[in-house]
Design an enzyme around this catalytic site. Sequence first.
Site, short mmCIF file in Angstrom:
data_model
loop_
_atom_site.label_atom_id
_atom_site.label_comp_id
_atom_site.label_asym_id
_atom_site.label_seq_id
_atom_site.Cartn_x
_atom_site.Cartn_y
_atom_site.Cartn_z
N GLY A 1 35.00 83.20 41.21
CA GLY A 1 36.26 81.95 41.14
C GLY A 1 37.48 82.83 41.56
N LYS B 1 26.56 84.84 39.72
CA LYS B 1 25.46 84.26 39.42
C LYS B 1 24.88 83.51 40.50
CE LYS B 1 26.34 80.72 36.03
NZ LYS B 1 26.39 80.13 34.55
N GLN C 1 41.38 70.39 43.24
CA GLN C 1 42.01 69.43 44.20
C GLN C 1 43.36 69.65 44.28
OE1 GLN C 1 40.83 65.62 42.96
NE2 GLN C 1 38.74 65.78 43.93
N GLY D 1 46.10 71.30 43.18
CA GLY D 1 46.61 72.49 43.86
C GLY D 1 47.27 73.58 42.59
N GLU E 1 52.74 66.41 40.05
CA GLU E 1 51.82 65.77 38.78
C GLU E 1 52.02 65.76 37.83
OE1 GLU E 1 48.21 69.04 39.45
OE2 GLU E 1 47.77 68.29 41.40
N ASP F 1 28.91 81.35 29.54
CA ASP F 1 28.33 82.78 29.69
C ASP F 1 29.38 83.71 29.25
OD1 ASP F 1 26.21 81.36 30.99
OD2 ASP F 1 26.40 82.15 32.82
N HIS G 1 39.88 65.50 31.47
CA HIS G 1 40.69 64.90 32.56
C HIS G 1 40.29 63.44 32.59
CE1 HIS G 1 42.14 64.08 36.54
NE2 HIS G 1 42.44 65.18 36.67
N ARG H 1 47.93 65.20 30.35
CA ARG H 1 46.77 64.76 30.55
C ARG H 1 46.02 64.49 29.20
NH1 ARG H 1 43.89 69.09 34.20
NH2 ARG H 1 45.24 68.30 35.84
N HIS I 1 36.90 68.93 31.08
CA HIS I 1 37.59 69.40 32.18
C HIS I 1 37.96 71.06 32.17
CE1 HIS I 1 39.49 69.21 36.07
NE2 HIS I 1 40.61 69.70 35.59
N ARG J 1 46.45 72.05 28.74
CA ARG J 1 47.13 72.68 30.04
C ARG J 1 47.85 71.73 30.69
NH1 ARG J 1 45.04 73.18 35.08
NH2 ARG J 1 42.87 72.54 34.51
P1 FAD Z 1 35.44 79.66 38.25
O1 FAD Z 1 36.14 79.20 39.39
O2 FAD Z 1 34.71 78.62 37.26
O3 FAD Z 1 34.63 80.94 38.56
C1 FAD Z 1 33.54 81.61 37.55
C2 FAD Z 1 32.80 82.27 38.28
O4 FAD Z 1 31.93 83.06 37.14
C3 FAD Z 1 31.68 81.58 39.11
O5 FAD Z 1 31.51 82.12 40.35
C4 FAD Z 1 30.41 81.61 38.18
O6 FAD Z 1 29.32 81.50 39.10
C5 FAD Z 1 30.39 83.00 37.86
N1 FAD Z 1 29.63 83.25 36.55
C6 FAD Z 1 29.68 82.52 35.35
N2 FAD Z 1 28.61 83.01 34.57
C7 FAD Z 1 28.34 83.87 35.01
C8 FAD Z 1 27.26 85.11 34.53
N3 FAD Z 1 26.56 84.91 33.31
N4 FAD Z 1 26.98 85.93 35.48
C9 FAD Z 1 27.58 86.06 36.68
N5 FAD Z 1 28.41 85.26 37.19
C10 FAD Z 1 28.97 84.18 36.49
N6 FAD Z 1 43.00 73.78 38.17
C11 FAD Z 1 44.21 73.98 39.08
O7 FAD Z 1 45.19 74.66 38.76
N7 FAD Z 1 44.66 73.11 39.67
C12 FAD Z 1 43.71 72.01 40.28
O8 FAD Z 1 43.95 71.30 41.14
C13 FAD Z 1 42.62 71.96 39.35
N8 FAD Z 1 41.80 71.02 40.17
C14 FAD Z 1 40.41 71.16 39.51
C15 FAD Z 1 39.41 70.16 39.83
C16 FAD Z 1 38.08 70.26 39.27
C17 FAD Z 1 36.98 69.16 39.67
C18 FAD Z 1 37.70 71.12 38.31
C19 FAD Z 1 36.25 71.27 37.78
C20 FAD Z 1 38.63 72.20 37.77
C21 FAD Z 1 40.05 72.01 38.44
N9 FAD Z 1 40.88 73.15 37.81
C22 FAD Z 1 42.38 72.92 38.64
C23 FAD Z 1 40.64 73.85 37.07
C24 FAD Z 1 40.34 75.24 37.64
O9 FAD Z 1 39.68 75.00 39.13
C25 FAD Z 1 39.66 76.11 37.00
O10 FAD Z 1 40.05 76.21 35.63
C26 FAD Z 1 39.64 77.72 37.80
O11 FAD Z 1 39.04 77.35 38.95
C27 FAD Z 1 39.00 78.61 36.99
O12 FAD Z 1 38.75 79.65 37.78
P2 FAD Z 1 37.94 80.98 37.34
O13 FAD Z 1 38.08 82.16 38.42
O14 FAD Z 1 38.46 81.43 35.94
O15 FAD Z 1 36.50 80.61 37.01
C1 SIN Z 2 43.64 67.42 39.53
O1 SIN Z 2 43.76 67.72 40.55
O2 SIN Z 2 44.04 66.50 39.13
C2 SIN Z 2 43.33 68.76 38.57
C3 SIN Z 2 44.41 69.51 38.34
C4 SIN Z 2 44.13 70.57 37.47
O3 SIN Z 2 43.13 70.53 36.65
O4 SIN Z 2 45.09 71.20 37.20
#
Ligand code: FAD
Ligand code: SIN
Length: 578
Positions: A23, A49, A61, A63, A133, A230, A251, A301, A369, A404
């Site tokens: 991510g 994974k 979505q 930002g 937002e 995980d 959400h 939220r 969410h 958050r």
């Molecule tokens: P993730 O992006 O979830 O990445 C985790 C990674 O770890 C993935 O690649 C997964 O496959 C990998 N992984 C997990 N377990 C294992 C394992 N055991 N072994 C190997 N790999 C593993 N936040 C905002 O700030 N703005 C937004 O507009 C926004 N919109 C959102 C809309 C939606 C629909 C969702 C679901 C969330 C949104 N969020 C938003 C929240 C935000 O997207 C997430 O909190 C953020 O992207 C998390 O990033 P991350 O890198 O921590 O984890």
């Molecule tokens: C959203 O676009 O409503 C999600 C934004 C966020 O999770 O921060």
Amino acid sequence: MTRPGAARNSVRPSRRLVVVGSGIAGLYAALLAADAEGSSAAEVVLLSKGQLEHSNTFYAQGGVSAVLEPGEAAPGDSVEAHIADTLAAGAGLNNADAVRILCTEAVQDIAGLRRFGVIFDADAQGGTALGLEAAHSAPRILHAGGDATGARIARGLIAAVLERAVCGRLRLETGAFVTGLTTAEGSVSGVEYLQNGELTSLPAEGVLLATGGAGQVFARTSNPAVATADGLAIAWRAGAAVADLEFFQFHPTTMAMQETAGGPPPLLVSEAVRGEGAVLLDADGHRFMPDYHHDAELAPRDVVSRSIALHLARTGAPADSPVFLDARGIEAARGSGFLARRFPTINAATRAAGYDWTAEPLPVSPAAHYWMGGVSTDLHGRTSVPGLYAAGEVACTGAQGANRLASNSLLEGLVFGRRAVEAFLADPESRDTTAPRASSAAGGLSFTHASAALSRDLDRGECASSAVAEEVAESVPGLEPFSRDALRRLMTAHAGVLRSGEQLQEAAATLAAWAAVIRPESFVGVTDPREFEDRNLLLAARLLVAAARQRTVSVGAHYRADADHAPAPTHSMQRISS
Ligand code: FAD
Ligand code: SIN
């Protein structure tokens, strides 16, 4: 920093950093680590994974929030205002230092994203377009591709990662499911992962968990299938402290559509749509949010999700009934075609589902969410286990407090992902047990394995002898056999938007009984990642419920229906403080 993609010509680095997760936090951190030069350079291995695109990040979505340099920021906006908004949304339970770092360093990491090729949308004058937002006091949300921000960021960072992988600056393993950490003398010494049915160990001087969240703990979630807790479970089993687990954000506006088991998550209808002026109606067409909060649909939220749940209860509607998001006024005010231009993803998805949101309200419901809690870290991503770092949604820096603020999560992954890499590169010996350790994040409850309160609840499960475990299992009459589906239903019903002590107690008993059956020793030789995910979800659920039982008052996203509350609103103005 070297020229992107250039091969490293110095000697092979002596230290290895394993980054787990692709991510925003993992990709960005891996890129920064791979580009580091000189004596601190490390060999970087990125494990994920699934495919690289499989992440919560890809779905984002709205930002990324950031107060840009003067001239680029909205008139009157300031870093101080972003800090104040973050603290207010988090109900003041934030770690103030983490909030200050998050908001102050945002501009640096937006520049970092741009350096790696991410392009944000421009406004009509060619400056950076800034969205509004809920609970932000000024427009400060950078977006890309309208409402495709996460996909654009992920694709940009993945392209940069692949470039470096091709020229040997980092090693990339997809389909690599990390099952656990190896340790030596109390420090992390590497990871174990399953790939193509084989368990492999990889030694490392540092491991950065960037494994994201845990929405799959609940029956209704905006999160994709990879969000199975995980990282939290892996860290917990290695003895890491965790914090703030009672705070799980729902959400308010995901499309209420027929869902298929194992199918995609319900469509999120971004908060930015409410930022543009959409309102929430009940089944009678009554706009109810002004009855619950002075900021109505732009309240934090947690308040909006809770108000939906309370309003349904008060009007006698079933708890899973939808309410309706009315965006018709936006199209009327901004001109025909605005919604399709500003929100192309939502526009296409709602039309595919048979709705014309320019002409009719959309049925929406809250969905799990984002987890504010996680693996407790200090301000440099260090956990309480030497050599183990965490960043992004899996971590708990305390920046998000009890709830958050919108669009602060992508930002947290950037800022603290970078800080974790800087700490690893700077730590002369990352297994140095004298390094500063994770503090309890903010006001949330912090647990370690040694915590008496939690082990009382938890050790009668995963850590219990099988004799004790069987006794626990027999103590729950009519116990449904464990399945992921049953777990998710239980959590939604007993530990969701509204929860009571009685519900949490019942959930704890059922979870303990399941944990007694899903025995750690039965995982020897298991090669199906889904079984590990089930076990991780169960542990995460138990930790969440244990934390929620300990906090007997309502605050932020944790709302105890059995706590003392102000009288119910009678369609007059009443605030539910976040
Ligand atoms: P993730 O992006 O979830 O990445 C985790 C990674 O770890 C993935 O690649 C997964 O496959 C990998 N992984 C997990 N377990 C294992 C394992 N055991 N072994 C190997 N790999 C593993 N936040 C905002 O700030 N703005 C937004 O507009 C926004 N919109 C959102 C809309 C939606 C629909 C969702 C679901 C969330 C949104 N969020 C938003 C929240 C935000 O997207 C997430 O909190 C953020 O992207 C998390 O990033 P991350 O890198 O921590 O984890
Ligand atoms: C959203 O676009 O409503 C999600 C934004 C966020 O999770 O921060």
